[in-house]
Design a protein around this motif. Structure first.
Motif, PDB file in Angstrom:
ATOM      1  N   LEU A  87       0.679  -0.883  -0.563  1.00  0.00           N
ATOM      2  CA  LEU A  87       0.334  -0.248  -0.206  1.00  0.00           C
ATOM      3  C   LEU A  87       0.334   1.092   0.281  1.00  0.00           C
ATOM      4  O   LEU A  87       2.186   1.662   0.653  1.00  0.00           O
ATOM      5  CB  LEU A  87      -1.016   0.166   1.571  1.00  0.00           C
ATOM      6  N   GLU A  88       1.070   2.354  -1.084  1.00  0.00           N
ATOM      7  CA  GLU A  88       1.155   3.396  -0.995  1.00  0.00           C
ATOM      8  C   GLU A  88       0.692   5.087  -0.475  1.00  0.00           C
ATOM      9  O   GLU A  88      -0.108   4.826  -0.885  1.00  0.00           O
ATOM     10  CB  GLU A  88       1.496   3.871  -2.220  1.00  0.00           C
ATOM     11  N   ALA A  89       0.879   5.263   0.819  1.00  0.00           N
ATOM     12  CA  ALA A  89       0.855   6.142   1.737  1.00  0.00           C
ATOM     13  C   ALA A  89       0.573   7.724   0.296  1.00  0.00           C
ATOM     14  O   ALA A  89       1.853   7.790   0.543  1.00  0.00           O
ATOM     15  CB  ALA A  89       1.157   5.957   3.405  1.00  0.00           C
ATOM     16  N   VAL A 148       5.884   4.674   1.953  1.00  0.00           N
ATOM     17  CA  VAL A 148       6.015   6.104   2.389  1.00  0.00           C
ATOM     18  C   VAL A 148       6.703   7.162   1.160  1.00  0.00           C
ATOM     19  O   VAL A 148       7.916   6.265   1.370  1.00  0.00           O
ATOM     20  CB  VAL A 148       5.556   6.350   4.325  1.00  0.00           C
ATOM     21  N   ASN A 149       6.358   8.361   0.466  1.00  0.00           N
ATOM     22  CA  ASN A 149       7.223   9.190  -0.038  1.00  0.00           C
ATOM     23  C   ASN A 149       7.490  10.396   1.317  1.00  0.00           C
ATOM     24  O   ASN A 149       7.408  10.675   1.891  1.00  0.00           O
ATOM     25  CB  ASN A 149       6.158  10.000  -0.789  1.00  0.00           C
ATOM     26  N   ILE A 150       8.685  10.650   1.360  1.00  0.00           N
ATOM     27  CA  ILE A 150      10.120  10.994   1.591  1.00  0.00           C
ATOM     28  C   ILE A 150      10.687  12.231   1.215  1.00  0.00           C
ATOM     29  O   ILE A 150      11.262  11.594  -0.364  1.00  0.00           O
ATOM     30  CB  ILE A 150      11.998  10.648   2.482  1.00  0.00           C
ATOM     31  N   LEU A 180      10.554   3.688   2.293  1.00  0.00           N
ATOM     32  CA  LEU A 180      10.581   4.625   1.879  1.00  0.00           C
ATOM     33  C   LEU A 180      11.164   4.698   0.411  1.00  0.00           C
ATOM     34  O   LEU A 180      12.040   4.124  -0.364  1.00  0.00           O
ATOM     35  CB  LEU A 180      11.448   5.332   2.758  1.00  0.00           C
ATOM     36  N   GLU A 181      10.360   6.046  -0.280  1.00  0.00           N
ATOM     37  CA  GLU A 181       9.962   6.252  -1.153  1.00  0.00           C
ATOM     38  C   GLU A 181      11.049   7.517  -1.870  1.00  0.00           C
ATOM     39  O   GLU A 181      10.849   8.180  -1.250  1.00  0.00           O
ATOM     40  CB  GLU A 181       8.856   6.262  -2.402  1.00  0.00           C
ATOM     41  N   ILE A 182      11.738   7.512  -2.743  1.00  0.00           N
ATOM     42  CA  ILE A 182      12.977   8.556  -2.521  1.00  0.00           C
ATOM     43  C   ILE A 182      12.814   8.904  -3.767  1.00  0.00           C
ATOM     44  O   ILE A 182      12.679   7.524  -4.647  1.00  0.00           O
ATOM     45  CB  ILE A 182      14.118   8.349  -2.075  1.00  0.00           C
ATOM     46  N   ILE A 210      13.482   3.850  -5.240  1.00  0.00           N
ATOM     47  CA  ILE A 210      13.404   4.704  -6.402  1.00  0.00           C
ATOM     48  C   ILE A 210      12.158   5.062  -6.568  1.00  0.00           C
ATOM     49  O   ILE A 210      11.676   4.153  -7.758  1.00  0.00           O
ATOM     50  CB  ILE A 210      14.446   4.664  -6.648  1.00  0.00           C
ATOM     51  N   ASP A 211      11.383   6.169  -6.374  1.00  0.00           N
ATOM     52  CA  ASP A 211      10.245   7.220  -7.328  1.00  0.00           C
ATOM     53  C   ASP A 211      10.269   7.241  -8.467  1.00  0.00           C
ATOM     54  O   ASP A 211      11.494   7.860  -8.613  1.00  0.00           O
ATOM     55  CB  ASP A 211       9.768   7.925  -5.953  1.00  0.00           C
ATOM     56  N   ASP A 212       9.522   7.073  -9.806  1.00  0.00           N
ATOM     57  CA  ASP A 212       9.466   8.234 -10.805  1.00  0.00           C
ATOM     58  C   ASP A 212      10.399   7.526 -11.614  1.00  0.00           C
ATOM     59  O   ASP A 212      11.438   8.402 -12.646  1.00  0.00           O
ATOM     60  CB  ASP A 212       9.748   9.240 -10.309  1.00  0.00           C
ATOM     61  N   LEU A 231      12.598  -0.383  -7.580  1.00  0.00           N
ATOM     62  CA  LEU A 231      12.340   0.894  -8.633  1.00  0.00           C
ATOM     63  C   LEU A 231      11.707   0.784  -9.034  1.00  0.00           C
ATOM     64  O   LEU A 231      10.417   0.042  -9.602  1.00  0.00           O
ATOM     65  CB  LEU A 231      13.352   0.045  -9.571  1.00  0.00           C
ATOM     66  N   LYS A 232      11.079   2.240  -8.842  1.00  0.00           N
ATOM     67  CA  LYS A 232       9.590   2.459  -9.731  1.00  0.00           C
ATOM     68  C   LYS A 232       9.720   2.618 -10.844  1.00  0.00           C
ATOM     69  O   LYS A 232      10.348   4.312 -11.229  1.00  0.00           O
ATOM     70  CB  LYS A 232       8.640   3.041  -8.691  1.00  0.00           C
ATOM     71  N   ILE A 233       8.702   2.179 -12.003  1.00  0.00           N
ATOM     72  CA  ILE A 233       9.464   2.447 -13.507  1.00  0.00           C
ATOM     73  C   ILE A 233       7.842   3.486 -13.090  1.00  0.00           C
ATOM     74  O   ILE A 233       7.197   3.689 -13.244  1.00  0.00           O
ATOM     75  CB  ILE A 233       8.469   1.364 -14.281  1.00  0.00           C
TER      76      ILE A 233
HETATM   77 MG    MG Z   1       5.112   8.019  -4.313  1.00  0.00          MG
END
Ligand code: MG
Ligand code: C2E
Ligand code: MG
Length: 314
Positions: A87-89, A148-150, A180-182, A210-212, A231-233
């Motif tokens: 789950l992404e907050a 969670v996005n940081i 943690l998504e950075i 790693i986001d985006d 890795l988030k594409i």
């Molecule tokens: Mg994100």
């Protein structure tokens, strides 16, 4: 050293010195917002924009004080089966007059006014607290990862590792269920301290995503310097799958790269069946997007979790 410069052109007629300085100030401010080390020439209309921005800043400070934020949750799934993996907050501002405001419209301002550390920690703690409460109701699988996005500004905080650890301790949420998504830009900094902080977070058991991915920079060398888990594409490559071959090549390259580096890949913004079948054909295993579920309020997420569990049992 660099400088931000605001320029006011000489005007006809008499102008009060105070007005001139105020306009120069607005132009300097704009130069800073646009990335510093540049000049901006004052134009009519900038003052109303500056005022609107100032209003928004004050409003945001007030909202943080009044705790007007809520966290929504978007399911992450196994592409093949649709089974829940995480789950992404995602934070939202519940504005008393303007309604629900999305992060794109206030996170950058929170970053500029130095409020994102406080806000980000609140999101982290709220999401952990919520996950613990779903845990105790028995609707959340142990294997479900909470992301969670940081903000990069949060990683500048010398105390970030201690603060994250404290949030986990206060809520009782286990570190090994948190990611943690950075964003890539953070990893590009040559700074040792960033690498050290990420290593310290990982040694707590926290995973790093790693986001985006793919939107920032071409250099991949940092991946060998700083170990990450996901890795988030970026959405743009996922939506490109239906339009061009380049996106396919990029997704395939990322899937292969991450296989070598033993990193999991998550496709972002999966909206259509066609995108899904391309992703599966390219070997991508996980994803999130409107095709599976939109970001859900805590109440709706609970219903989603209950249904997901029922399906698992059945
Ligand atoms: Mg994100
Ligand atoms: P992100 O972390 O890349 O989050 C994914 C964004 O894509 C979310 O937008 C989500 O609603 C949207 N999305 C998900 N599936 C789809 C889809 O199928 N199609 C389309 N078109 N969009 C989809 P959202 O919630 O507006 O968040 C935007 C960005 O704001 C996030 O991007 C993240 O960078 C940032 N953000 C959100 N919450 C936080 C937070 O608590 N702290 C920080 N620092 N940043 C946050
Ligand atoms: Mg993203």
């Amino acid at each position: 050293m660099t400088a931000s410069i605001g320029v006011v052109q000489k005007q006809r007629g008499r102008v009060l010195a105070g007005d001139l300085l105020r306009r120069a100030d607005i132009a300097i401010y704009r130069a800073k917002v646009e990335g510093k080390a540049r000049y901006v020439v004052f134009e009519e209309g900038m003052d109303t924009q500056a005022l609107r921005r100032l209003d928004l800043e004050n409003d945001l400070r007030r909202a943080i004080e009044a705790q007007e934020f809520v966290v929504h949750y978007q399911p992450q799934v196994t592409l093949e089966s649709g089974d829940l993996t995480g789950l992404e907050a995602l934070v939202r501002w519940e504005h008393p007059e303007k309604g629900l405001i999305h992060p794109i419209d206030f996170i950058p301002i929170a970053e500029d006014i130095g409020a994102v550390r406080e806000l980000g920690l609140w999101v982290l703690e709220e999401a952990c607290r919520q996950a613990m409460s779903w845990d105790s109701e028995g609707v959340l699988e142990q294997a479900t990862v909470l992301s969670v996005n940081i903000s990069p500004r949060q990683l500048d905080d010398p105390q970030i590792v201690a603060r994250v650890a404290a949030a986990l301790a206060r809520t009782g949420f286990p570190a090994n269920r948190l990611a943690l998504e950075i964003t890539e830009s953070v990893l590009l900094s040559e700074s040792r301290t960033i690498a050290d902080k990420i290593a310290a977070l990982r040694s707590l058991g926290i995973r790093i995503a790693i986001d985006d991915f793919g939107t920032g920079y071409a250099s991949l060398t940092y991946l060998t310097r700083i170990p990450v888990d996901f890795l988030k594409i970026d959405q743009r490559f996922v939506s490109g799958l239906e339009r061009d071959d380049e996106s396919k090549s990029i997704v395939l390259a990322l899937v292969n790269l991450s296989r070598w580096l033993e990193i999991e890949v998550i496709a972002e913004g999966v909206e259509s069946r066609a995108q899904l079948s391309h992703l599966l054909a390219l070997g991508c295993r996980q994803g999130q997007g409107f095709l599976f579920a939109k970001p859900l309020s805590a109440d709706d997420a609970r219903v989603y979790l209950e249904n997901a569990r029922k399906q698992l049992v059945a």
